[in-house]
Write an enzyme that holds these catalytic residues in place. Structure first.
Site, mmCIF file in Angstrom:
data_model
loop_
_atom_site.group_PDB
_atom_site.id
_atom_site.type_symbol
_atom_site.label_atom_id
_atom_site.label_comp_id
_atom_site.label_asym_id
_atom_site.label_seq_id
_atom_site.Cartn_x
_atom_site.Cartn_y
_atom_site.Cartn_z
ATOM 1 N N SER A 144 0.861 -1.184 0.000
ATOM 2 C CA SER A 144 0.000 0.000 0.000
ATOM 3 C C SER A 144 0.894 1.228 0.000
ATOM 4 O O SER A 144 2.103 1.132 0.233
ATOM 5 C CB SER A 144 -0.878 -0.024 1.258
ATOM 6 N N TYR A 157 -1.277 -0.299 10.691
ATOM 7 C CA TYR A 157 -1.378 -0.627 9.274
ATOM 8 C C TYR A 157 -0.092 -0.246 8.534
ATOM 9 O O TYR A 157 0.439 -1.029 7.743
ATOM 10 C CB TYR A 157 -2.575 0.094 8.671
#
Length: 252
Positions: A144, A157
């Site tokens: 990501s 995350y």
């Protein structure tokens, strides 16, 4: 006719988290180029819908990548049914937990790291080892923009995706001698059912678009295209790389 440089005919591919969204798009893209798919996830009904949508010789497997024993069982099943593995896409993951670090429960931290990072480790270890005797294969880890840049109120995350990128680079060095390529895809803000509340939000969406140089949200097909490239002969000299599909977010 599939161009030779994207031809995946007779290749066996595992896609974790392949039942919906980006994972399903990647699975479909690989199948369209000739690969035989094993679509993995935790929901049997969702997987069956994905299998029907893809068609062909696609099969499904119930796997929770955070549970190492289920990954080992998948490895054994792949070996018994197909005798080999050529492509592994580690797409399964948990979406960001939004909150300041001091308000993040230890259980939330552990849950995100267990799935997003430990799950990639388990799959590379147990499924990737099937590629070693064949002296070749392609592993694609889904990261990501959070693996490249910090995002506010998303410490667990970001930590998990940063770990995925370092795992990718280090494993690419270790397994180059076996002819196994290990890369990652770092995607930005992609329109999916799960992100619709954000990409359609009257206040959040304009801010995200203003921060994205290309000025639009990505489509799942654009991530699938990147995965097909990394899995294909076109990327035969590419390893240890993270291909950003983020509209320029990480470059800004």
């Amino acid at each position: 006719m599939i161009p030779a440089y994207f031809d995946l005919t007779n290749k066996v591919a595992v896609v974790t988290g392949g039942g919906r969204g980006i994972g399903l798009a990647i699975a479909q893209g690989l199948a369209d180029c000739g690969a035989t798919l094993i679509i993995c996830g935790r929901n049997a009904e969702v997987l069956e819908q994905a299998r029907s949508a893809i068609g062909g010789d696609a099969v499904t497997a119930i796997v929770d990548v955070a549970d190492e024993s289920t990954v080992v069982s998948l490895r054994d099943n792949v070996l018994e049914q197909f005798g080999r593995l050529d492509i592994l896409v580690n797409n399964a993951g948990i979406d960001p937990h939004y909150g300041s670090l001091e308000r993040t429960e230890t259980a939330e931290w552990e849950n995100i790291l267990k799935t997003n990072l430990d799950g990639v480790f388990y799959c590379c270890k147990h499924l990737g080892e099937l590629m070693i005797p064949a002296k070749g294969g392609s592993i694609i880890n889904i990261s990501s923009v959070a693996g490249k840049v910090g995002l506010k109120r998303q410490v667990p995350y970001c930590a998990s995706k940063g770990g995925v990128e370092q795992l990718t680079r280090a494993l690419a060095l270790d397994w180059a001698e076996h002819g196994i390529r290990v890369n990652a895809i770092g995607y930005g803000f992609i329109k999916t059912e799960l992100t619709s509340a954000m990409t359609g939000h009257p206040h959040i969406a304009p801010r995200l678009l203003a921060r994205t140089p290309l000025g639009r949200f990505g489509d799942i097909s654009e991530v699938a295209g990147a995965a097909v490239f990394l899995a294909s002969p076109s990327a035969s000299y590419v390893t240890g790389h993270t291909l950003m599909v983020d509209g320029g977010w990480a470059a800004a």
